[in-house]
Write an enzyme that holds these catalytic residues in place. Sequence first.
Site, PDB file in Angstrom:
ATOM      1  N   HIS B 157      43.724  37.757  14.879  1.00  0.00           N
ATOM      2  CA  HIS B 157      44.181  38.423  16.100  1.00  0.00           C
ATOM      3  C   HIS B 157      43.175  39.517  16.403  1.00  0.00           C
ATOM      4  O   HIS B 157      43.061  40.493  15.662  1.00  0.00           O
ATOM      5  CB  HIS B 157      45.584  39.009  15.904  1.00  0.00           C
ATOM      6  N   GLU B 160      43.343  43.527  16.189  1.00  0.00           N
ATOM      7  CA  GLU B 160      43.664  44.162  14.911  1.00  0.00           C
ATOM      8  C   GLU B 160      42.385  44.612  14.213  1.00  0.00           C
ATOM      9  O   GLU B 160      42.027  44.139  13.128  1.00  0.00           O
ATOM     10  CB  GLU B 160      44.521  43.198  14.085  1.00  0.00           C
ATOM     11  N   ARG B 215      44.783  39.579  22.019  1.00  0.00           N
ATOM     12  CA  ARG B 215      45.221  39.082  20.718  1.00  0.00           C
ATOM     13  C   ARG B 215      44.773  37.652  20.445  1.00  0.00           C
ATOM     14  O   ARG B 215      44.407  37.296  19.318  1.00  0.00           O
ATOM     15  CB  ARG B 215      46.751  39.160  20.692  1.00  0.00           C
ATOM     16  N   HIS B 284      46.047  41.073   8.673  1.00  0.00           N
ATOM     17  CA  HIS B 284      46.494  41.419  10.020  1.00  0.00           C
ATOM     18  C   HIS B 284      46.754  42.916  10.064  1.00  0.00           C
ATOM     19  O   HIS B 284      46.725  43.600   9.048  1.00  0.00           O
ATOM     20  CB  HIS B 284      47.828  40.716  10.328  1.00  0.00           C
ATOM     21  N   GLU B 358      49.807  42.900   6.447  1.00  0.00           N
ATOM     22  CA  GLU B 358      49.740  43.690   7.673  1.00  0.00           C
ATOM     23  C   GLU B 358      49.303  45.075   7.214  1.00  0.00           C
ATOM     24  O   GLU B 358      50.023  45.749   6.469  1.00  0.00           O
ATOM     25  CB  GLU B 358      51.112  43.778   8.360  1.00  0.00           C
TER      26      GLU B 358
END
Lengths: 175, 397
Positions: B157, B160, B215, B284, B358
């Site tokens: 993405h 990020e 994204r 991510h 994440e």
Amino acid sequence: DIDDVGHRYHLELVLEDILDKDSTVNCTAEVLYHLGNKNIAPDVQFTIEGELKNTDEADNIFYNRIKSLEKELVAENIPDSHGNVSPEMEPIRLLAWVASGYVIWQNSTENTKFQLAQIKHVKQVKRSDEYLEFDYIVLLHEMVSQEIIPWQMTVLWHPQHGVQVTQDSRHPKHA
Amino acid sequence: HQVLRIKTRNEEEVKKLQLFESLEHLELDFWINPSTPALPVDVRIPANSIQAVKAFLESHGIEYSILIEDLQVVLDKEKQDMACSQQRDRSSNSFNYGTYNSLDSIYAELDHLASAYSDIVSKLRIGESYEKRPLYVLKFSTGGKNRPAIWIDAGIHSREWVTQASAIWIAKKIASDYGKDPSVTSLLNKMDIFLLTVSNPDGYVFTHTTNRMWRKTRSKNRGSPCVGVDPNRNWDAGFGGPGASSNPCSDSYRGPSASSEVEVKSVVNFIKNHGNVRAFLTLHSYSQLLMYPYGYKCSEPADYAELDALGRAAANSIRSLYGTTFTVGSICTTIYQASGGSIDWSYDYGIKYSFAFELRDTGRYGFLLPANQIIPTAEETWLGLKTIMEHVRDNSY
């Protein structure tokens, strides 16, 4: 689960002062998400155990600085792409954050999770009274759908009277 | 060993030297063979034979000079010079790991790492993006033939940014720690690491030139003005199920079919062709979560207990550095149901150790994480990755 009404959540949280990590205060809250109708904001009741820090001094410094600007404040992209926020813009960002909290509350359901992603544009609006007024276009990030939603909000602020969002709407999206 | 330069004046002397060539016991190594009087004859002579050769040349009145007094000294100096310049190459560098860099800059640094650490790092091209940008993977290997491998990717993405930035820092870390850090050394002595620092280069460029919040990929969608597919809803895992959109204008648009995106297909092909990947780790941001499958369904994976325990161990490692807390759990129970995700695909494909990270933060800056947090984020993330990789190293399956 409350039949025919909605879902109620009992929360126990700790509030931490962004500007002073050691300053914390306990809080309990009850949140009720209404069944069906997506246009009603969830009910929120809360109790803060103790007192929030006094911010009069910092508030007055910011207030006086803006009041004494010759031209209305205008800015964009806060933070910028690299996460930078200039010191003068930090209170503008914090104000947007508080105001967007209101907007987020008004638009939340059990299936949304909003965060303020960025201030795209902010413009001060001259007022004849003692309030400061800012017209913001912010980007809200909605986690579940992963959408970035532009949102317009008109924010009033005064050191003694606090924050008010007098107008807000989903901003038309550009293609 | 000495190297002599012999000057022959006539054919007779050339013939004498040619006789010399056939005397194998002298172990002469001609760098320029005797052929014509017009050219000098350069010959390397092992220590034992030097006296004999010089005696022969002098007795026949053949002129010579010493080109290299002691060959070993020359070789040692050359080795030292190479090490020195590689050191310089490795340290003096204009790439700033503590800032967000352009795609071109990152790609240049991949080349730099592959050259400065050529003994263990090589750059592979596993495909190209929709807009024809190369997809580069760094391979970290100390040899062997198709050793068990760890796959790490970042930036699927594009908005990020801390993930691409962390990945290139991690690349440098792995390369420079080999031979110094016992854990990395033992890891690379047994396994290979494949690192895709920018999984979605088209999106990444778009976040720099046009829309910082982009994204998806940048593929055109037939019949729609909206561009791009969410590459982490495009994998062949519960594809089409809940948790992904069928609307091309959505940021979680799954795409017309599984692996329709070339960025996804290239990775799938690479992993399948390799045949010996044991862990699939993807980066991510944001939210500070460490997750294992499944996302497309809310039921536990068969290896739930092991993955959960390993996830917690990794989260503890992350926390040990700066106190950053990560929440551990399956995708479905931790964030939301999401179909077509990469670690669901890798897990169902047979890669047991499939985790999605994440990274920082939890929303204060979100995607716009200040650059001064890049290195701390990379450092703590690396500890988490190491914990998982060490477990993979010690648990063959």
